[in-house]
Design a protein around this motif. Sequence first.
Motif, PDB file in Angstrom:
ATOM      1  N   VAL A 131      35.538 -73.418  10.005  1.00  0.00           N
ATOM      2  CA  VAL A 131      36.252 -73.189   8.449  1.00  0.00           C
ATOM      3  C   VAL A 131      35.368 -74.682   7.301  1.00  0.00           C
ATOM      4  O   VAL A 131      34.983 -73.897   7.025  1.00  0.00           O
ATOM      5  CB  VAL A 131      37.338 -73.427   9.132  1.00  0.00           C
ATOM      6  N   GLU A 132      35.438 -75.691   9.010  1.00  0.00           N
ATOM      7  CA  GLU A 132      34.834 -76.850   7.799  1.00  0.00           C
ATOM      8  C   GLU A 132      32.968 -76.142   6.978  1.00  0.00           C
ATOM      9  O   GLU A 132      32.947 -76.437   6.261  1.00  0.00           O
ATOM     10  CB  GLU A 132      34.762 -77.768   8.346  1.00  0.00           C
ATOM     11  N   ASN A 133      32.676 -75.789   8.388  1.00  0.00           N
ATOM     12  CA  ASN A 133      31.241 -76.010   8.464  1.00  0.00           C
ATOM     13  C   ASN A 133      30.805 -74.598   7.406  1.00  0.00           C
ATOM     14  O   ASN A 133      29.992 -74.446   7.302  1.00  0.00           O
ATOM     15  CB  ASN A 133      30.684 -75.919   9.962  1.00  0.00           C
ATOM     16  N   THR A 134      32.016 -73.160   8.263  1.00  0.00           N
ATOM     17  CA  THR A 134      30.756 -72.104   6.803  1.00  0.00           C
ATOM     18  C   THR A 134      31.412 -71.970   5.488  1.00  0.00           C
ATOM     19  O   THR A 134      30.781 -72.173   4.992  1.00  0.00           O
ATOM     20  CB  THR A 134      31.410 -70.837   7.542  1.00  0.00           C
ATOM     21  N   PHE A 135      32.811 -72.907   5.303  1.00  0.00           N
ATOM     22  CA  PHE A 135      33.189 -72.686   3.707  1.00  0.00           C
ATOM     23  C   PHE A 135      33.540 -73.818   3.438  1.00  0.00           C
ATOM     24  O   PHE A 135      33.994 -74.100   2.027  1.00  0.00           O
ATOM     25  CB  PHE A 135      34.370 -72.080   4.438  1.00  0.00           C
ATOM     26  N   ASN A 136      33.084 -74.962   3.948  1.00  0.00           N
ATOM     27  CA  ASN A 136      33.618 -75.972   3.672  1.00  0.00           C
ATOM     28  C   ASN A 136      34.477 -76.244   2.769  1.00  0.00           C
ATOM     29  O   ASN A 136      34.572 -77.336   2.485  1.00  0.00           O
ATOM     30  CB  ASN A 136      32.596 -76.579   2.286  1.00  0.00           C
ATOM     31  N   LEU A 137      35.995 -76.405   3.939  1.00  0.00           N
ATOM     32  CA  LEU A 137      36.893 -76.239   3.554  1.00  0.00           C
ATOM     33  C   LEU A 137      37.834 -77.244   4.469  1.00  0.00           C
ATOM     34  O   LEU A 137      36.935 -77.281   5.739  1.00  0.00           O
ATOM     35  CB  LEU A 137      37.529 -74.795   3.367  1.00  0.00           C
ATOM     36  N   ASP A 138      38.764 -77.764   4.357  1.00  0.00           N
ATOM     37  CA  ASP A 138      38.582 -78.380   4.972  1.00  0.00           C
ATOM     38  C   ASP A 138      40.819 -78.672   5.314  1.00  0.00           C
ATOM     39  O   ASP A 138      41.795 -78.415   4.137  1.00  0.00           O
ATOM     40  CB  ASP A 138      39.805 -80.191   4.765  1.00  0.00           C
TER      41      ASP A 138
END
Lengths: 284, 285
Positions: free
Chosen positions: A142-149
Amino acid sequence: MIRSLPNTRPYTIGFKIYVGLFFSFLFLPLVVTCVLAFNDSPFPALPWKGFTLTWFTGDQPGRVGIFHDTVNLSAIWVSFKVAFWVSLLSTIVGTCGAFLFEQEQFRFKQALYFLMLAPLVVPGVILGISILLFANTLGVAVENTFNLDVPLFRPGFWLVVLGQFSFIATLVTLVVSARLKKFDRTLEEAALNLGANRLEVIWHITLKFLRPAIIGAGAVAFLMSFENFNTTLFLVGSEATLPITLYLQVRDGSTPVINAISFLLIVGTSLLALINLTFSRKKE
Amino acid sequence: MRSRRSLTFLLFITPVVLWLFLLIVLPHVDLLLMSFHTEDDSGAMVWSLVNYLNFFQEPVYWRTFMRTAIYAILVTMITFAVSLPVAFYITKVVSPRFSGFLSLLLLMPFWVSELVRVYGWMILLRESGVLNHFLMVSGLLQRPVEMLYNDVTMVMGLVYTSMLFMVVPLISVLESLDDSLIEAAYDLGGGIFSIVTRIIIPHAMPGIMSGGIVVFMLTLGNYLTPNLIGGKNSLWFTEQIYNQFIASFNWNQGAAFGFLLLVLSSSIIWLGLKLTRQKLSQVVQ
């Protein structure tokens, strides 16, 4: 041999001694823990130095009782919150599971049923690490694709809830299924004939019938969650549950406060067990 | 009508499928995949068998693994040997007025957290513990003896922890054993030994199996008891897993260990079910 047969005296007496020893073996550690919670000594050990309630109510430095011990109190509160969510989630999903496996027919039902039983034979430690790994994988993706933590994917409160839920839901499914098996389906047919739809039937009739089993399963789920250690160990974040906090304290030395907490746990769980028992007696 | 039925069906199946796939299937697939990966020199993840090679090449790993497996089997057998007479006493020997009370009493300690029970044993058995105190006061011992941190105590602790899961299924199978079978054997001159081995144990086999499986699985996956009262220089396999995850932070190695433990526990359970020709769904009831 048995009640209806003549038994020799040594046989009866020997058996009585064995069972007596067995029960003392069973209760000895618990009794000792409880008694030492009231000993006026800084170590949970003998000799007996007089009765005290310090380890419950004390607030002097070095003699802080459990009611003033912020670390343990907050751990107890975390455990309550976790257990609340686990029992809520697992009773809802477990009841759905019971309906699914008892009343519905569909392809791959056997395979899904087998999968539902699997958490019972997977060691808790393995459940813990695999859920930790998977949450981490998801978090990274999720962090890599949406830049969300997303905090959910890191060890912490909700991961503990999900980890415990993953096997406690199986237990609830089995308990509720056992009750649903005894349900007379002609009652449902009658209600359907009288114009109720399926959801109304389930809500007004079947769930009423299942209520004792659902409450009982919920209580057991609460207790299992409150006491879980193996799965929680790997998923816990900064908010430690009571078994984790206690484990760290027991490993690094012990104070009579641990005995006091144990005493409260023993009394609390026994009460819950008795309540659960009276409930299950009533439903018979 | 048709659409209504499928609506409730969806209502039931969605949470169950979400639960089983998101929390059981996918995590275990991930565990398997992780165990076949490792970091190469540049820090990127690559496919590799190195985690499993480590396991077989490093004696400490597979020795711990074998030790854990053997001890778990031993614990299961001792638990059975201790529990059978108790289950028999409660169902067949004691007067029926007490049998309900005794089986209730039996359950009580197991509602209490495992940690509390292990802690109870610790304050009983340690060097400054209660048992040592009594032995010294009575003059049997001159100086206190450390009774914790050895394998005998650990096995006792593991037996204590999992006893309930053996006694309860044994009680329920023995309840269904017809007394007249034992009476007949007795009238025909059978001794205790032949009655136990030729009537009671064959009849109790389903209960022995289901108890055995649960005890074995719980013992194998136990962390608290070996960690708190087991020997300091002899690890339990779950401790190896914990070390890889938390101490060395080598999750791939830990995943491989986890998967090996899963394979061990599943294959022994499968073997047990095959040998006694039972199904998992019958055993867990």
